[in-house]
Design a protein around this motif. Structure first.
Motif, PDB file in Angstrom:
ATOM      1  N   ASN A  79       0.841  -1.199   0.000  1.00  0.00           N
ATOM      2  CA  ASN A  79       0.000   0.000   0.000  1.00  0.00           C
ATOM      3  C   ASN A  79       0.880   1.254   0.000  1.00  0.00           C
ATOM      4  OD1 ASN A  79      -2.492  -1.329   0.014  1.00  0.00           O
ATOM      5  ND2 ASN A  79      -2.402  -1.614   2.234  1.00  0.00           N
ATOM      6  N   PRO A  80       0.457   2.306  -0.713  1.00  0.00           N
ATOM      7  CA  PRO A  80       1.268   3.538  -0.807  1.00  0.00           C
ATOM      8  C   PRO A  80       1.157   4.395   0.449  1.00  0.00           C
ATOM      9  CG  PRO A  80      -0.741   3.779  -2.082  1.00  0.00           C
ATOM     10  CD  PRO A  80      -0.752   2.366  -1.575  1.00  0.00           C
ATOM     11  N   LEU A  81       1.794   3.959   1.525  1.00  0.00           N
ATOM     12  CA  LEU A  81       1.663   4.631   2.813  1.00  0.00           C
ATOM     13  C   LEU A  81       2.318   6.012   2.828  1.00  0.00           C
ATOM     14  CD1 LEU A  81       2.442   1.644   5.226  1.00  0.00           C
ATOM     15  CD2 LEU A  81       0.231   2.397   4.334  1.00  0.00           C
ATOM     16  N   ILE A  82       3.205   6.294   1.878  1.00  0.00           N
ATOM     17  CA  ILE A  82       3.941   7.558   1.886  1.00  0.00           C
ATOM     18  C   ILE A  82       3.320   8.570   0.941  1.00  0.00           C
ATOM     19  CG2 ILE A  82       6.246   8.589   1.659  1.00  0.00           C
ATOM     20  CD1 ILE A  82       7.152   5.465   1.725  1.00  0.00           C
ATOM     21  N   SER A  83       2.846   8.089  -0.196  1.00  0.00           N
ATOM     22  CA  SER A  83       2.310   8.997  -1.216  1.00  0.00           C
ATOM     23  C   SER A  83       0.802   9.074  -1.230  1.00  0.00           C
ATOM     24  CB  SER A  83       2.794   8.554  -2.603  1.00  0.00           C
ATOM     25  OG  SER A  83       2.342   7.232  -2.879  1.00  0.00           O
ATOM     26  N   GLY A  84       0.115   8.086  -0.652  1.00  0.00           N
ATOM     27  CA  GLY A  84      -1.333   8.062  -0.714  1.00  0.00           C
ATOM     28  C   GLY A  84      -1.838   7.511  -2.032  1.00  0.00           C
ATOM     29  N   GLY A  85      -3.160   7.309  -2.097  1.00  0.00           N
ATOM     30  CA  GLY A  85      -3.761   6.704  -3.265  1.00  0.00           C
ATOM     31  C   GLY A  85      -4.015   5.235  -3.020  1.00  0.00           C
ATOM     32  N   GLY A  86      -4.765   4.618  -3.927  1.00  0.00           N
ATOM     33  CA  GLY A  86      -5.045   3.199  -3.774  1.00  0.00           C
ATOM     34  C   GLY A  86      -5.759   2.869  -2.485  1.00  0.00           C
ATOM     35  N   GLY A  87      -6.615   3.773  -2.011  1.00  0.00           N
ATOM     36  CA  GLY A  87      -7.339   3.564  -0.765  1.00  0.00           C
ATOM     37  C   GLY A  87      -6.661   4.138   0.458  1.00  0.00           C
ATOM     38  N   VAL A  88      -5.412   4.575   0.338  1.00  0.00           N
ATOM     39  CA  VAL A  88      -4.710   5.214   1.461  1.00  0.00           C
ATOM     40  C   VAL A  88      -5.014   6.705   1.427  1.00  0.00           C
ATOM     41  CG1 VAL A  88      -2.467   5.741   2.480  1.00  0.00           C
ATOM     42  CG2 VAL A  88      -2.879   3.487   1.462  1.00  0.00           C
ATOM     43  N   GLU A  89      -5.758   7.181   2.427  1.00  0.00           N
ATOM     44  CA  GLU A  89      -6.192   8.577   2.461  1.00  0.00           C
ATOM     45  C   GLU A  89      -5.147   9.499   3.060  1.00  0.00           C
ATOM     46  OE1 GLU A  89      -9.711   8.196   4.761  1.00  0.00           O
ATOM     47  OE2 GLU A  89     -10.901   7.334   3.117  1.00  0.00           O
ATOM     48  N   GLY A  90      -4.336   8.952   3.959  1.00  0.00           N
ATOM     49  CA  GLY A  90      -3.339   9.770   4.626  1.00  0.00           C
ATOM     50  C   GLY A  90      -3.606   9.890   6.108  1.00  0.00           C
ATOM     51  N   TYR A  91      -3.035  10.916   6.727  1.00  0.00           N
ATOM     52  CA  TYR A  91      -3.042  11.057   8.179  1.00  0.00           C
ATOM     53  C   TYR A  91      -3.174  12.532   8.526  1.00  0.00           C
ATOM     54  CZ  TYR A  91      -0.183   7.251   6.396  1.00  0.00           C
ATOM     55  OH  TYR A  91       0.292   6.224   5.634  1.00  0.00           O
ATOM     56  N   GLN A  92      -3.774  12.817   9.676  1.00  0.00           N
ATOM     57  CA  GLN A  92      -3.848  14.203  10.134  1.00  0.00           C
ATOM     58  C   GLN A  92      -2.431  14.700  10.459  1.00  0.00           C
ATOM     59  OE1 GLN A  92      -6.617  14.643  13.334  1.00  0.00           O
ATOM     60  NE2 GLN A  92      -8.393  14.222  12.058  1.00  0.00           N
ATOM     61  N   ALA A  93      -2.136  15.912  10.040  1.00  0.00           N
ATOM     62  CA  ALA A  93      -0.787  16.461  10.224  1.00  0.00           C
ATOM     63  C   ALA A  93      -0.757  17.622  11.197  1.00  0.00           C
ATOM     64  CB  ALA A  93      -0.217  16.893   8.874  1.00  0.00           C
ATOM     65  N   GLY A  94      -1.832  17.812  11.951  1.00  0.00           N
ATOM     66  CA  GLY A  94      -1.836  18.812  13.008  1.00  0.00           C
ATOM     67  C   GLY A  94      -1.493  20.204  12.518  1.00  0.00           C
ATOM     68  N   SER A  95      -0.749  20.934  13.332  1.00  0.00           N
ATOM     69  CA  SER A  95      -0.513  22.354  13.084  1.00  0.00           C
ATOM     70  C   SER A  95       0.469  22.656  11.972  1.00  0.00           C
ATOM     71  CB  SER A  95      -0.053  23.035  14.374  1.00  0.00           C
ATOM     72  OG  SER A  95      -1.160  23.242  15.212  1.00  0.00           O
ATOM     73  N   THR A  96       0.946  21.635  11.256  1.00  0.00           N
ATOM     74  CA  THR A  96       1.697  21.949  10.042  1.00  0.00           C
ATOM     75  C   THR A  96       0.800  22.705   9.060  1.00  0.00           C
ATOM     76  OG1 THR A  96       1.125  19.821   9.007  1.00  0.00           O
ATOM     77  CG2 THR A  96       3.174  19.923  10.297  1.00  0.00           C
ATOM     78  N   PHE A  97      -0.536  22.563   9.202  1.00  0.00           N
ATOM     79  CA  PHE A  97      -1.483  23.258   8.323  1.00  0.00           C
ATOM     80  C   PHE A  97      -1.587  24.747   8.661  1.00  0.00           C
ATOM     81  CE2 PHE A  97      -4.432  20.211   5.899  1.00  0.00           C
ATOM     82  CZ  PHE A  97      -3.407  19.311   5.670  1.00  0.00           C
TER      83      PHE A  97
END
Length: 736
Positions: A399-417
């Motif tokens: 699974n593309p855990l680093i780039s996302g896609g293929g059902g991998v949505e990603g992760y909350q990144a907190g205050s980096t936003f």
């Protein structure tokens, strides 16, 4: 040469029988040479009139994928595992065996053997449940070339095997034209280099290696007869993937045919039949799960490269055609993967969490100004191997855990936003000196209920009031990661502008709930600035790389160069960049981003940061960045950048967003990302950031004395209140 008959092929033979029967009756009294002449004159003119693929075969070849040094092989891709060899390097018994098995009259006909074809047609029409083939080696060669030609469309390749009379007659004409210009040995050599022998082996060189681990010149009589027997039905007869007994029966048939052609004696055939089948199969690396030994971590980058490739029109008009181009086109691809940076990233990712941990630290490194992806690491093996019960994604996953896609949505990144809020504010005309007396808790206009509400409205709080509350400007608001300051600032600017800014810098909303909220209700997404939307390390690193490049966004790019089998460059390796921010706005954001990492802004306004250890690791080299902690420390993030590299890492549980990694890991994430940056810039000239204009700095005068501490370290940004869209609710929303 018996094989099961299909209704369609039986119909074809009936129709073809009528056509050929009439032809044969018309010329039955003619001498053989004259009959051959009639066929030859029916060919499509001269050799020059043939399709390019038949005159200069564009036979399928494997593509080679290298690291950015152009020497380190990552893997190869192929549907067709083949290597051309000259006839002189093929054992004579192999040449004799293929002729005996597929075309005994090969040296007597002119490309189309009407006598043999009619015999096959009559047998097929009047026979029982088997079908005989009437194609000569030359006709088979024509068919193989046209059905595998990478320059043809999928439809054209499919048409090369259509069971129609028209296609068969065209094949005859092409074969007859070929025989007018090529010698028998040339045709035989081409045939042996393109024929499919099963188990992924195309051509006799690949087949010899695949089945016996030897060169084709070393094949014995028994081995040659076995390989020759595979061509008729490679999948069924392959002794590796198919029926060994059927393969041995075919071997016996070929040996008997060789006796009939005079190639061997009956005694030699009997001796070869008695030999025990001994295989020495060898595998050729193919695809992202077959990277160099000890480097299965490269598979995640390889997978990203392949996904990128499938979006590039230069390789075909559809994803299927692009996949075929990668596997058949013989490309040489020099990727952007830097083995040294990758090695450090992998060491750091596995140093925080081991391969067996349910939690992960995916890390991505990107080059500002080009978008080239330098490293993609995570504490997982890129492998299809089974995992222990209950461990869906560890230690093995594709699974593309680093780039996302293929059902991998990603992760909350907190205050980096918070970077996106600051950029939107600066772009709207506000300055770095924009001040606000940030309270410990800030009532907002957004409706909310429960623990995180004040009188029916969302009421975010600062994680460390003593260290965060009070009068703040963008510099120390960002450095100390003051929630209430940035929620207030986002309200002043407009949440929709903050969301748009994130998207402009490449943040992709892969979670359906996030995408819907951004599309329909961005103006009311009050908690967006606190990083509640899912993202990936690659998106985040590239967004910060855009700021490092002073506002030039470059689409993530996994290649340095791509060349065809003929050595021609394919125009897909140039960076695709565009200006998305005014340079001064980007410089101002960087000036504030010096604060979190323990460095000083150009205007001397940093007075504390959440990642001050970075300055020590980089030994004072100019660097900027931001930490992020999501609700209940479910994830911990750090993004750091210099003018030459941007690196992001997010500690999370990829399988369970409710599993909090905890605040204690934040220091390890910061350290890991900083050390990847250090490797990336080692040996490179030190480059400083350009200071922003006084206009965007504004007046840094404060109404009260600035706290004296310059390198305090405080907790990050997690609000001890619930987001109006709680983490758990959002997790269930995403999954229906």
């Amino acid at each position: 040469m018996a094989r099961p008959r299909s209704p369609l092929s039986r119909l074809l033979t009936v129709l073809l029988a009528g056509v050929l029967a009439g032809l044969v009756l018309a010329v039955a009294a003619l001498p053989g040479n004259l009959l051959f002449g009639l066929v030859t004159r029916s060919a499509l003119g001269a050799y020059a009139a043939l399709p390019d693929a038949l005159r200069t075969p564009a036979t399928p070849q494997r593509s080679y994928i290298y690291a950015n040094d152009g020497k380190t092989l990552i893997t190869t891709f192929y549907d067709v595992n083949r290597t051309d060899v000259p006839l002189s390097e093929i054992a004579p018994v192999m040449r004799q065996a293929i002729v005996a098995a597929e075309d005994r009259r090969f040296y007597d006909h002119g490309g189309a053997d009407l006598r043999g074809l009619l015999r096959a047609v009559v047998a097929n029409v009047t026979g029982g449940g088997t079908e005989q083939g009437g194609s000569t080696l030359t006709m088979q060669y024509v068919r193989n070339v046209l059905k595998t030609d990478p320059s043809r469309t999928a439809e054209e390749r499919k048409a090369a095997t259509d069971p129609t009379v028209g296609r068969k007659l065209q094949e005859i004409r092409y074969a007859s034209a070929l025989e007018k210009s090529l010698s028998k040995d040339e045709i035989l050599n081409r045939y042996l280099n393109i024929a499919y022998f099963g188990s992924g082996a195309y051509g006799i060189a690949a087949a010899s290696q695949r089945y016996f681990g030897k060169e084709p010149a070393e094949l014995t009589l028994a081995e040659a007869a076995l390989l020759a027997g595979l061509v008729q039905s490679p999948d069924a007869y392959s002794p590796i993937d198919g029926d060994k007994d059927a393969a041995l029966a075919r071997r016996a048939y070929v040996l008997d045919s060789m006796v009939e052609t005079g190639a061997i004696t009956a005694e030699q055939a009997a001796q070869a039949k008695a030999e025990k089948l001994t295989l020495h199969p060898t595998e050729q690396p193919n695809g992202c799960t077959a990277t160099a030994p000890g480097h299965d971590d490269w598979g995640f980058f390889c997978d990203y490269l392949r996904r990128w490739w499938l979006t590039q029109p230069a390789f075909g008009s559809t994803a299927e055609e692009r996949e075929q181009a990668l596997r058949r086109g013989g490309y040489t691809v020099v990727t952007s993967l830097d083995p040294e940076i990758q090695a450090t990233a992998q060491k750091q990712a596995t140093g925080v969490y081991g391969y067996g941990s349910k939690r992960a630290l995916p890390i991505a490194a990107v080059e500002p100004g080009t978008g080239r992806v330098l490293a993609m690491a995570v504490n997982r093996h890129y492998s299809l191997a089974a995992n222990p019960d209950g461990q869906a994604n560890h230690p093995n996953t594709v699974n593309p855990l680093i780039s996302g896609g293929g059902g991998v949505e990603g992760y909350q990144a907190g205050s980096t936003f918070k970077l996106f809020t600051m950029l939107a504010a600066l772009e709207s005309g506000r300055t770095l000196s924009t001040g606000f007396d940030a309270p410990a808790r800030l009532p907002t206009r957004y409706p909310a209920e429960g623990e995180g509400s004040c009188d029916g409205h969302w009421c975010p709080a600062n994680a460390n009031p003593e260290w965060m509350d009070g009068y703040r400007m963008m510099w120390d608001g960002f450095g100390r990661s003051v929630n209430t300051y940035f929620v207030w600032l986002a309200e002043q600017v407009g949440q929709d502008k903050v969301v748009e800014m994130a998207q402009r810098l490449g943040i992709t909303f892969r979670a359906d709930a996030d995408a819907e909220f951004a599309r329909t209700n961005a103006a009311n997404w009050g908690s967006f600035t606190l990083g509640v939307a899912a993202t990936t390390p690659l998106d985040l690193a590239n967004a910060y790389a855009t700021v490092a490049a002073e506002g030039m966004y470059c689409a993530p790019l996994p290649v340095v160069s791509v060349k065809t089998a003929d050595g021609e460059a394919v125009p897909v390796a140039d960076p695709s960049c565009r200006r998305v921010l005014d340079a001064d706005v980007a410089r101002a954001a960087t000036d504030a981003a010096r604060c979190p990492v323990g460095q000083q802004s150009a205007y001397g306004q940093c007075n504390g940061g959440t990642a001050t250890a970075v300055d020590d690791i980089l030994d004072g080299r100019p660097v900027a960045g931001k930490t992020g902690s999501s609700e209940e420390n479910a994830t911990e993030t750090f993004v750091g950048y210099t003018p030459q590299v941007a690196v992001a890492g997010i500690a999370a549980n990829p399988d369970d967003p409710t599993d909090s990694v905890g605040s204690a890991v934040q220091a390890e994430v910061i350290d890991a990302v900083a050390r990847v940056i250090a490797t990336a810039v080692e040996g490179k000239p030190e480059k400083d950031f350009v200071a922003p204009s006084r206009e965007l700095a504004g007046d840094p005068h404060r109404p009260s004395e600035r706290p004296p501490a310059q390198r305090d370290r405080g907790q990050d940004d997690r609000a001890r209140t619930e987001d109006p869209r709680s983490l758990l609710d959002r997790w269930f929303d995403r999954r229906g």
